[in-house]
Enzyme design. Structure first.
Site, mmCIF file in Angstrom:
data_model
loop_
_atom_site.group_PDB
_atom_site.id
_atom_site.type_symbol
_atom_site.label_atom_id
_atom_site.label_comp_id
_atom_site.label_asym_id
_atom_site.label_seq_id
_atom_site.Cartn_x
_atom_site.Cartn_y
_atom_site.Cartn_z
ATOM 1 N N CYS A 67 0.863 -1.607 -0.002
ATOM 2 C CA CYS A 67 -0.247 0.134 0.471
ATOM 3 C C CYS A 67 0.913 1.247 -0.172
ATOM 4 O O CYS A 67 2.082 1.048 0.429
ATOM 5 C CB CYS A 67 -1.000 -0.011 1.172
ATOM 6 S SG CYS A 67 0.089 0.195 2.599
ATOM 7 N N HIS A 96 5.205 -4.451 8.959
ATOM 8 C CA HIS A 96 5.397 -6.251 9.484
ATOM 9 C C HIS A 96 5.687 -6.763 8.416
ATOM 10 O O HIS A 96 4.390 -7.854 7.860
ATOM 11 C CB HIS A 96 3.846 -6.130 9.836
ATOM 12 C CG HIS A 96 4.053 -5.367 11.493
ATOM 13 N ND1 HIS A 96 2.167 -5.252 11.939
ATOM 14 C CD2 HIS A 96 5.068 -5.069 12.310
ATOM 15 C CE1 HIS A 96 2.411 -4.846 13.169
ATOM 16 N NE2 HIS A 96 3.851 -4.702 13.381
ATOM 17 N N HIS A 129 3.453 2.026 11.515
ATOM 18 C CA HIS A 129 2.371 1.541 12.858
ATOM 19 C C HIS A 129 2.390 2.667 14.055
ATOM 20 O O HIS A 129 1.355 3.257 14.482
ATOM 21 C CB HIS A 129 2.108 0.456 13.195
ATOM 22 C CG HIS A 129 2.658 -0.426 12.822
ATOM 23 N ND1 HIS A 129 3.928 -1.125 12.251
ATOM 24 C CD2 HIS A 129 1.967 -0.845 11.904
ATOM 25 C CE1 HIS A 129 3.746 -2.478 11.733
ATOM 26 N NE2 HIS A 129 2.509 -2.097 11.266
ATOM 27 N N CYS A 151 2.276 5.974 8.845
ATOM 28 C CA CYS A 151 1.421 6.122 8.188
ATOM 29 C C CYS A 151 0.471 7.414 8.353
ATOM 30 O O CYS A 151 0.267 7.375 8.921
ATOM 31 C CB CYS A 151 0.403 5.270 7.490
ATOM 32 S SG CYS A 151 -0.418 5.116 6.486
ATOM 33 N N HIS A 179 -1.131 -4.696 19.815
ATOM 34 C CA HIS A 179 -0.624 -4.055 18.540
ATOM 35 C C HIS A 179 0.289 -2.908 18.533
ATOM 36 O O HIS A 179 -0.504 -1.603 19.440
ATOM 37 C CB HIS A 179 -1.704 -4.521 17.064
ATOM 38 C CG HIS A 179 -1.132 -4.128 16.158
ATOM 39 N ND1 HIS A 179 -1.196 -2.595 15.343
ATOM 40 C CD2 HIS A 179 -1.392 -4.927 15.023
ATOM 41 C CE1 HIS A 179 -0.852 -2.962 14.092
ATOM 42 N NE2 HIS A 179 -0.468 -4.379 13.851
ATOM 43 N N GLU A 181 0.251 -0.310 16.342
ATOM 44 C CA GLU A 181 -0.609 1.155 16.592
ATOM 45 C C GLU A 181 -1.474 1.354 17.809
ATOM 46 O O GLU A 181 -1.853 2.500 17.227
ATOM 47 C CB GLU A 181 -1.548 0.691 14.839
ATOM 48 C CG GLU A 181 -2.096 1.455 14.269
ATOM 49 C CD GLU A 181 -3.915 1.405 13.473
ATOM 50 O OE1 GLU A 181 -3.097 0.661 12.477
ATOM 51 O OE2 GLU A 181 -4.214 1.933 13.450
ATOM 52 N N THR A 219 -6.827 0.696 12.299
ATOM 53 C CA THR A 219 -6.690 1.090 10.261
ATOM 54 C C THR A 219 -6.953 -0.494 9.579
ATOM 55 O O THR A 219 -7.136 -0.312 8.198
ATOM 56 C CB THR A 219 -5.444 2.022 10.358
ATOM 57 O OG1 THR A 219 -3.866 0.693 10.064
ATOM 58 C CG2 THR A 219 -5.231 3.695 10.472
ATOM 59 N N SER A 278 -1.458 -7.423 11.033
ATOM 60 C CA SER A 278 -2.741 -7.441 10.904
ATOM 61 C C SER A 278 -3.327 -7.765 9.710
ATOM 62 O O SER A 278 -4.540 -8.362 9.578
ATOM 63 C CB SER A 278 -3.256 -6.395 11.317
ATOM 64 O OG SER A 278 -4.411 -6.328 12.090
ATOM 65 N N ASN A 279 -3.544 -6.677 9.162
ATOM 66 C CA ASN A 279 -4.459 -7.058 7.577
ATOM 67 C C ASN A 279 -4.064 -7.497 6.737
ATOM 68 O O ASN A 279 -4.709 -8.603 6.216
ATOM 69 C CB ASN A 279 -4.108 -6.065 6.676
ATOM 70 C CG ASN A 279 -2.606 -6.101 5.762
ATOM 71 O OD1 ASN A 279 -2.967 -6.232 5.031
ATOM 72 N ND2 ASN A 279 -2.075 -5.520 5.840
HETATM 73 FE FE1 SF4 Z 1 -0.853 1.208 4.847
HETATM 74 FE FE2 SF4 Z 1 -1.219 0.301 6.844
HETATM 75 FE FE3 SF4 Z 1 -1.596 3.187 5.838
HETATM 76 FE FE4 SF4 Z 1 -3.928 1.035 5.754
HETATM 77 S S1 SF4 Z 1 -2.683 2.600 7.542
HETATM 78 S S2 SF4 Z 1 -2.313 2.518 4.229
HETATM 79 S S3 SF4 Z 1 -2.051 -0.914 5.327
HETATM 80 S S4 SF4 Z 1 0.023 1.580 6.118
#
Ligand code: SF4
Length: 364
Positions: A67, A96, A129, A151, A179, A181, A219, A278-279
């Site tokens: 991403c 991660h 994170h 991010c 976690h 984040e 997120t 996580s995702n």
């Molecule tokens: Fe990527 Fe995490 Fe940002 Fe979503 S929150 S765009 S998964 S880095």
């Protein structure tokens, strides 16, 4: 597919696995082995391998893999490795994914768990994170040269936490306790924030003023499960407010929707990603909820032959922190096990780009 086993001179046997291709038989594997002792293990290995051979269809989910937030975070470390002669420290895994971290470590990045492992005055990167304010304060006290690769979509949730806390609200932070984040966001207003993972946690909440409840979410949660938790929250606290629908990011949502469009049609779902992603974990759970066998794999080498024995249609995707090259390698591996028809299933296209922070752009 057929497996042939022939006696050969000197106590050896020859095993040959063949499969039909274009109207003829194509040899997939031929080995010689002893007919006793370890030879039985060899024979069993060939048998197992041979059972995986068959023509297959591969459904490729799109979007998948990196991403914008992950690309930005990796870019930050790469830029600093080029510019900082004195070394680059990274607090926690930058994203991660084991492959990403190992690659950057090979190129010189030093990954640490906490700031006390960073020398005074050194350059340190905060991971995608995010971090709690306490970590920023400690970095400033130590005189560290901080470059923040959080991010922007995580930073947005931090801002919301500060805004809601300033209003005197109780913040219900929906996400996975522990976690990174969640730890970072929780640190924005720990005295007024409670973490909830599920509707059961909502039922157990003890809130001082039910009319002043707001919620935020991690997120990278499952879209459908989070919806259920928010519904439970609003049922219990009808005046509860949140940031629109939730804070689940575009990349998480898109990867889930892409996999959702194909998972039920597959005999097997493979998700490339690390176990602490996580995702990626949410993608596996989504496929399992669709009734399909699904596995999280670091890379193609982790594909277990027995998963493939009855799988003629395989769905493949990758979490937002898994490099695209891992997808290519998985496709090559599967293509080596019989004719593979690959079709890509695109539910949306992504063109989001996050510019690197100024502190990483130029240090000259
Ligand atoms: Fe990527 Fe995490 Fe940002 Fe979503 S929150 S765009 S998964 S880095």
């Amino acid at each position: 597919m057929r497996l042939l086993s022939e006696p050969a001179p000197d106590g050896l046997e020859a095993a040959v696995a063949e499969m039909p291709a274009d109207g003829a038989w194509r040899v997939g594997l031929a080995i010689g082995y002893c007919s006793s002792g370890v030879g039985h293990t060899a024979r069993a290995t060939v048998d197992t391998w041979a059972r995986t051979l068959r023509p297959r269809t591969l459904l490729l989910a799109s979007p998948r893999s990196f991403c914008a937030g992950v690309e930005r975070a990796i870019d930050v470390v790469e830029r600093l490795l080029e510019q900082c002669a004195t070394g680059v420290y990274v607090r926690k895994q930058i994203v991660h994914n084991t492959h990403v971290v190992d690659d950057l470590a090979r190129r010189g990045a030093v990954f640490v768990d906490e700031l006390d492992q960073v020398p005074d005055g050194a350059t340190v990167v905060f991971s995608a994170h995010g971090v709690s304010p306490a970590v920023r304060v400690e970095a400033a006290r130590r005189g560290l040269d901080v470059v923040d690769a959080t991010c922007p979509l995580v930073t947005k949730v931090h801002s919301e936490a500060r805004r809601f806390a300033a209003r005197g609200n109780t913040i219900v932070l929906i996400g996975h306790a522990g976690h990174e984040e969640i730890e970072g966001t929780l640190g924005e207003a720990p005295e007024v924030t409670v973490v909830a993972e599920s509707p059961a946690d909502i039922a157990a909440l003890d809130v001082s003023d039910p009319s002043r409840v707001t919620y935020l979410t991690q997120t990278t949660l499952a879209v459908d499960e989070t919806r259920e938790t928010i519904t439970a929250l609003k049922k219990r606290f009808p005046q509860a407010r949140g940031p629109g629908a939730n804070d689940i990011c575009y990349a998480t949502t898109n990867r889930q929707q892409a996999l959702e469009s194909i998972a039920a049609r597959a005999d097997l779902v493979l998700v490339l990603g690390s176990t602490n992603s996580s995702n990626s974990q949410r993608l596996v759970e989504l496929a399992q909820r669709a009734g399909t066998q699904a596995h999280l794999i670091e890379d193609a080498s982790r594909i277990q032959p027995f998963w493939l024995e009855k799988a003629t249609t395989i769905a493949l995707t990758a979490g937002a922190s898994a490099p695209p090259v891992l997808v290519d390698e998985a496709i090559s591996t599967l293509a080596g096990l019989g004719p593979l028809s690959v079709t890509e299933h695109t539910t949306t296209t992504e063109d989001i780009y996050f510019a690197p922070p100024a502190a990483a752009r130029s240090r000259s």
